[in-house]
Design a protein around this motif. Sequence first.
Motif, PDB file in Angstrom:
ATOM      1  N   ALA A 156       0.813  -1.219   0.000  1.00  0.00           N
ATOM      2  CA  ALA A 156       0.000   0.000   0.000  1.00  0.00           C
ATOM      3  C   ALA A 156       0.845   1.268   0.000  1.00  0.00           C
ATOM      4  CB  ALA A 156      -0.940  -0.010   1.203  1.00  0.00           C
ATOM      5  N   ASP A 157       2.084   1.181   0.468  1.00  0.00           N
ATOM      6  CA  ASP A 157       2.905   2.388   0.613  1.00  0.00           C
ATOM      7  C   ASP A 157       3.810   2.663  -0.594  1.00  0.00           C
ATOM      8  OD1 ASP A 157       4.460   0.171   1.109  1.00  0.00           O
ATOM      9  OD2 ASP A 157       5.592   1.079   2.748  1.00  0.00           O
ATOM     10  N   VAL A 158       3.519   2.053  -1.736  1.00  0.00           N
ATOM     11  CA  VAL A 158       4.283   2.353  -2.945  1.00  0.00           C
ATOM     12  C   VAL A 158       3.941   3.764  -3.408  1.00  0.00           C
ATOM     13  CG1 VAL A 158       4.680   1.736  -5.358  1.00  0.00           C
ATOM     14  CG2 VAL A 158       4.367  -0.058  -3.649  1.00  0.00           C
ATOM     15  N   LYS A 159       4.975   4.587  -3.641  1.00  0.00           N
ATOM     16  CA  LYS A 159       4.766   5.985  -4.006  1.00  0.00           C
ATOM     17  C   LYS A 159       4.608   6.124  -5.519  1.00  0.00           C
ATOM     18  CE  LYS A 159       7.161   7.815   0.048  1.00  0.00           C
ATOM     19  NZ  LYS A 159       8.294   8.623   0.544  1.00  0.00           N
ATOM     20  N   ALA A 160       3.502   5.596  -5.995  1.00  0.00           N
ATOM     21  CA  ALA A 160       3.170   5.657  -7.416  1.00  0.00           C
ATOM     22  C   ALA A 160       1.667   5.484  -7.548  1.00  0.00           C
ATOM     23  CB  ALA A 160       3.891   4.561  -8.186  1.00  0.00           C
ATOM     24  N   ASP A 161       1.110   6.035  -8.610  1.00  0.00           N
ATOM     25  CA  ASP A 161      -0.283   5.750  -8.935  1.00  0.00           C
ATOM     26  C   ASP A 161      -0.322   4.338  -9.507  1.00  0.00           C
ATOM     27  OD1 ASP A 161      -1.355   8.366  -8.280  1.00  0.00           O
ATOM     28  OD2 ASP A 161      -0.326   9.088 -10.073  1.00  0.00           O
ATOM     29  N   ILE A 162      -1.207   3.502  -8.993  1.00  0.00           N
ATOM     30  CA  ILE A 162      -1.273   2.104  -9.413  1.00  0.00           C
ATOM     31  C   ILE A 162      -2.649   1.813  -9.991  1.00  0.00           C
ATOM     32  CG2 ILE A 162      -1.118  -0.303  -8.691  1.00  0.00           C
ATOM     33  CD1 ILE A 162       0.714   0.574  -6.430  1.00  0.00           C
ATOM     34  N   VAL A 163      -2.645   1.361 -11.235  1.00  0.00           N
ATOM     35  CA  VAL A 163      -3.885   0.949 -11.891  1.00  0.00           C
ATOM     36  C   VAL A 163      -3.787  -0.554 -12.114  1.00  0.00           C
ATOM     37  CG1 VAL A 163      -5.460   1.317 -13.808  1.00  0.00           C
ATOM     38  CG2 VAL A 163      -4.011   3.198 -13.013  1.00  0.00           C
ATOM     39  N   SER A 164      -4.644  -1.299 -11.459  1.00  0.00           N
ATOM     40  CA  SER A 164      -4.522  -2.757 -11.450  1.00  0.00           C
ATOM     41  C   SER A 164      -5.506  -3.407 -12.403  1.00  0.00           C
ATOM     42  CB  SER A 164      -4.764  -3.302 -10.038  1.00  0.00           C
ATOM     43  OG  SER A 164      -3.778  -2.841  -9.147  1.00  0.00           O
ATOM     44  N   MET A 165      -4.951  -4.300 -13.224  1.00  0.00           N
ATOM     45  CA  MET A 165      -5.815  -5.180 -13.982  1.00  0.00           C
ATOM     46  C   MET A 165      -6.407  -6.191 -13.006  1.00  0.00           C
ATOM     47  SD  MET A 165      -3.633  -5.724 -17.428  1.00  0.00           S
ATOM     48  CE  MET A 165      -2.843  -4.322 -18.220  1.00  0.00           C
ATOM     49  N   SER A 166      -7.439  -6.853 -13.444  1.00  0.00           N
ATOM     50  CA  SER A 166      -8.195  -7.720 -12.551  1.00  0.00           C
ATOM     51  C   SER A 166      -7.337  -8.807 -11.912  1.00  0.00           C
ATOM     52  CB  SER A 166      -9.314  -8.383 -13.348  1.00  0.00           C
ATOM     53  OG  SER A 166      -8.792  -8.975 -14.517  1.00  0.00           O
ATOM     54  N   THR A 167      -7.670  -9.148 -10.682  1.00  0.00           N
ATOM     55  CA  THR A 167      -7.006 -10.266 -10.013  1.00  0.00           C
ATOM     56  C   THR A 167      -7.927 -11.481  -9.905  1.00  0.00           C
ATOM     57  OG1 THR A 167      -7.687  -9.403  -7.855  1.00  0.00           O
ATOM     58  CG2 THR A 167      -5.510  -8.756  -8.661  1.00  0.00           C
TER      59      THR A 167
END
Length: 341
Positions: A156-167
């Motif tokens: 959760a603390d990654v300093k980037a915008d994260i757009v996730s494909m489905s899991t």
Amino acid sequence: MKNQKITIEDVAQHAGVGIATVSRAINNTGGISPRTKAKVLAAVEELGFVPNSSAKSLKVRQTSQIALAVPDVRNAFVPEVAYAVEQAAKHYGYRVVQINTLGNARAELELLRDVKKLHVDGLIILPLAYPKTLKDLINKSNLPISVINYGKKMDADVKADIVSMSTQEGKLVMQHLQSIGRTRIGYAGAFKEIIEERFFAYEDALDSFDRSLVYFGEDFSLQTGIKAADYFVGLAQMPDAIYAGNDMVAIGLINRFKELGVAVPKDVAIVGIDNIWWGTVISPKLSTVSIMSTEVAKVATELLLQRIQEQKTGLYERVQFEPRLIVRESSVEVTQTTQRL
């Protein structure tokens, strides 16, 4: 009398935008909305800011380029992502520099260490290896980063915008194969550490795990599918369905089974993941799960460019897309009366 000490930072603060946005409005370089441009120019007029042409570019240091790092340009899924990124970037007046990491951990880390040498304003990365120090290098980066997350949980603390494909894509595949009455289900793909969530979905859906029904190749390529087909035909009892780790593997399976005289889906149903266009032009047409790759790429690009232009720090976005099952001929036999659907 107008105050000559007003700076570009003052204008940015007054207009509620980033320094880069002020520079774009003043230089008329595009990449911002007419409304934002009008707001910036109004602030310039109100404050009496006089731009210094030699200082402007030094302060902002914008290149109007971003980098896109992808794992394997040979996978038909990747060009679709790259095209969506390119089109979204073009709308903002940016060019895209593409790097192929081959899904190699060392290459992904070297890219993050040396990204400034590419002379870009930001980076979109689609990791595949997910090396252990990936998060640390992202967090230390001086450039804005967007991550297209492809099958791995990230801290959760990654300093980037994260757009996730489905899991949940693998779960949809297994639910579909089980719902059509297939009981001896195989798996074919790269070794399980790569996009591990897909293989875990296979294990989780089974009451008992038969290792002989699993084929791990070197990657998610057509060749892996071809080799997997040879492997499954050589078993004492073939699977009656195969969950392919991606569409490329699934297409390799279908083509090789044709050569070996195995009927799809009568003898073995096949379902892939990614929803690449190739799956619609082979016969039988491929059942698959769409992971919304085009939409994911567009959002990741927009988030990165907004962060660059507005000089945003912190408050990193987390966007999750949901998968969609697309049932075609490779898993369900189609009669003559329903073939046009």
